[in-house]
Scaffold this motif. Structure first.
Motif, PDB file in Angstrom:
ATOM      1  N   GLU A 205       0.827  -1.211   0.000  1.00 23.18           N
ATOM      2  CA  GLU A 205       0.000   0.000   0.000  1.00 23.18           C
ATOM      3  C   GLU A 205       0.859   1.257   0.000  1.00 23.18           C
ATOM      4  O   GLU A 205       0.593   2.208  -0.748  1.00 23.18           O
ATOM      5  CB  GLU A 205      -0.926  -0.008   1.215  1.00 23.18           C
ATOM      6  N   LEU A 206       1.877   1.288   0.858  1.00 21.86           N
ATOM      7  CA  LEU A 206       2.767   2.451   0.908  1.00 21.86           C
ATOM      8  C   LEU A 206       3.459   2.670  -0.433  1.00 21.86           C
ATOM      9  O   LEU A 206       3.567   3.800  -0.920  1.00 21.86           O
ATOM     10  CB  LEU A 206       3.807   2.263   2.015  1.00 21.86           C
ATOM     11  N   MET A 207       3.922   1.588  -1.027  1.00 18.36           N
ATOM     12  CA  MET A 207       4.616   1.678  -2.308  1.00 18.36           C
ATOM     13  C   MET A 207       3.692   2.181  -3.410  1.00 18.36           C
ATOM     14  O   MET A 207       4.033   3.118  -4.154  1.00 18.36           O
ATOM     15  CB  MET A 207       5.186   0.308  -2.674  1.00 18.36           C
ATOM     16  N   LEU A 208       2.515   1.588  -3.512  1.00 22.12           N
ATOM     17  CA  LEU A 208       1.584   1.988  -4.569  1.00 22.12           C
ATOM     18  C   LEU A 208       1.115   3.428  -4.393  1.00 22.12           C
ATOM     19  O   LEU A 208       0.936   4.156  -5.376  1.00 22.12           O
ATOM     20  CB  LEU A 208       0.393   1.040  -4.599  1.00 22.12           C
ATOM     21  N   ASN A 209       0.918   3.854  -3.153  1.00 26.19           N
ATOM     22  CA  ASN A 209       0.523   5.242  -2.916  1.00 26.19           C
ATOM     23  C   ASN A 209       1.596   6.209  -3.385  1.00 26.19           C
ATOM     24  O   ASN A 209       1.292   7.287  -3.918  1.00 26.19           O
ATOM     25  CB  ASN A 209       0.219   5.456  -1.428  1.00 26.19           C
ATOM     26  N   ASP A 210       2.861   5.845  -3.188  1.00 26.36           N
ATOM     27  CA  ASP A 210       3.951   6.685  -3.678  1.00 26.36           C
ATOM     28  C   ASP A 210       3.987   6.696  -5.202  1.00 26.36           C
ATOM     29  O   ASP A 210       4.271   7.731  -5.825  1.00 26.36           O
ATOM     30  CB  ASP A 210       5.294   6.201  -3.126  1.00 26.36           C
ATOM     31  N   TRP A 211       3.719   5.555  -5.814  1.00 26.81           N
ATOM     32  CA  TRP A 211       3.699   5.505  -7.276  1.00 26.81           C
ATOM     33  C   TRP A 211       2.604   6.429  -7.812  1.00 26.81           C
ATOM     34  O   TRP A 211       2.820   7.178  -8.768  1.00 26.81           O
ATOM     35  CB  TRP A 211       3.433   4.078  -7.761  1.00 26.81           C
ATOM     36  N   ILE A 212       1.426   6.365  -7.178  1.00 24.48           N
ATOM     37  CA  ILE A 212       0.308   7.201  -7.611  1.00 24.48           C
ATOM     38  C   ILE A 212       0.640   8.676  -7.433  1.00 24.48           C
ATOM     39  O   ILE A 212       0.364   9.510  -8.303  1.00 24.48           O
ATOM     40  CB  ILE A 212      -0.968   6.826  -6.825  1.00 24.48           C
TER      41      ILE A 212
END
Length: 265
Positions: A205-212
């Protein structure tokens, strides 16, 4: 000067063939009539795929490979060539994914990613390309990544390794020009494979939020492994005299469907 066409029999070694892109590549090339050596650490998975290929009428052999061990690489190449003949095509895609913030990942974990994705690819390249040069032909296809062009947070070691692959390929292309050997790199976007699927939910979740946040996840569509396998096929079937040096493959965005006016067909 005319180029001699590809020989009728072109043995292939696929590194990382136990799943994902490698497995799809092995299946597509074998279905097209190529003898294929499937290489990876998970020999049981390789054998399952090898059995499916041979049951369908293809020619395949499973060969153990630890891309981080030079003796394993050399033994893998020797076994593949003993079973199928001199390698005409190699697809280098072995690897896994470890994520973490660049200032938190340990030096050992960072180095491990470089060893698997970059140094490992060079180990295999060095083991097969001199023979290709001697025969005056061959295709070596590296599986890179679009992170070289669009780095993603939480993937610093992976990004560094894949950037290194681009540098290796660019240099190899200069060195191989005029030898008859073609080195190519495919830069896939997000592919739906098992790589990274072990990550815990919080990290993901943390990773994908940063990607977004950085505009690196514009839509939810992913490539299938077969899409990359088709790109490999396009490269190695290109007639001699031409060279597909870099191929970028991205998932197509979903079609935006709008309601048609009443009465329109």
């Amino acid at each position: 000067m005319a180029f001699i066409p590809h020989p009728q029999r072109r043995p292939v070694l696929v590194a990382g063939a136990s799943s994902g892109i490698g497995a799809a590549t092995a299946e597509i090339l074998s279905a097209a009539g190529y003898p294929v050596a499937l290489a990876a650490r998970r020999v049981d998975k390789l054998q399952e795929l090898t059995d499916r290929i041979t049951a369908a009428g293809g020619e395949a052999v499973a060969v153990p490979l630890d891309i981080t061990d030079e003796s394993s690489v050399l033994e893998c190449v020797a076994k593949a060539q003993a079973a199928l003949g001199d390698l005409e095509i190699v697809v280098s895609g072995a690897g896994d994914l470890a994520v973490g913030l660049s200032y938190e990942v340990s030096p050992a974990d960072f180095a491990a990613q470089i060893d698997i994705h970059l140094v490992g690819a060079h180990r295999l390249y060095r083991a097969v390309v001199p023979g290709m040069i001697e025969r005056g032909r061959g295709d070596y296809v590296f599986i890179g990544s679009d992170v070289v062009l669009h780095p993603r947070p939480w993937s610093s070691a992976y990004v560094a390794a894949k950037a290194g692959i681009d540098g290796l390929v660019a240099t190899a292309q200069l060195e191989l020009e005029g030898t008859g050997v073609r080195a190519s790199v495919i830069r896939p976007g997000q592919v739906l494979t098992g790589m990274g699927m072990y990550l815990d939910q919080k990290t993901t979740e943390l990773m994908l939020n940063d990607w977004i946040k950085h505009g690196l996840a514009r839509h939810g569509n992913f490539l299938e492994p077969g899409h990359i396998a088709q790109a490999v096929t396009a490269i190695v079937t290109m007639p001699r005299g031409a060279h597909m040096r870099v191929v970028e493959v991205e998932a197509e965005g979903a079609i935006q469907r709008t309601e048609r006016p009443e009465g329109e067909h």
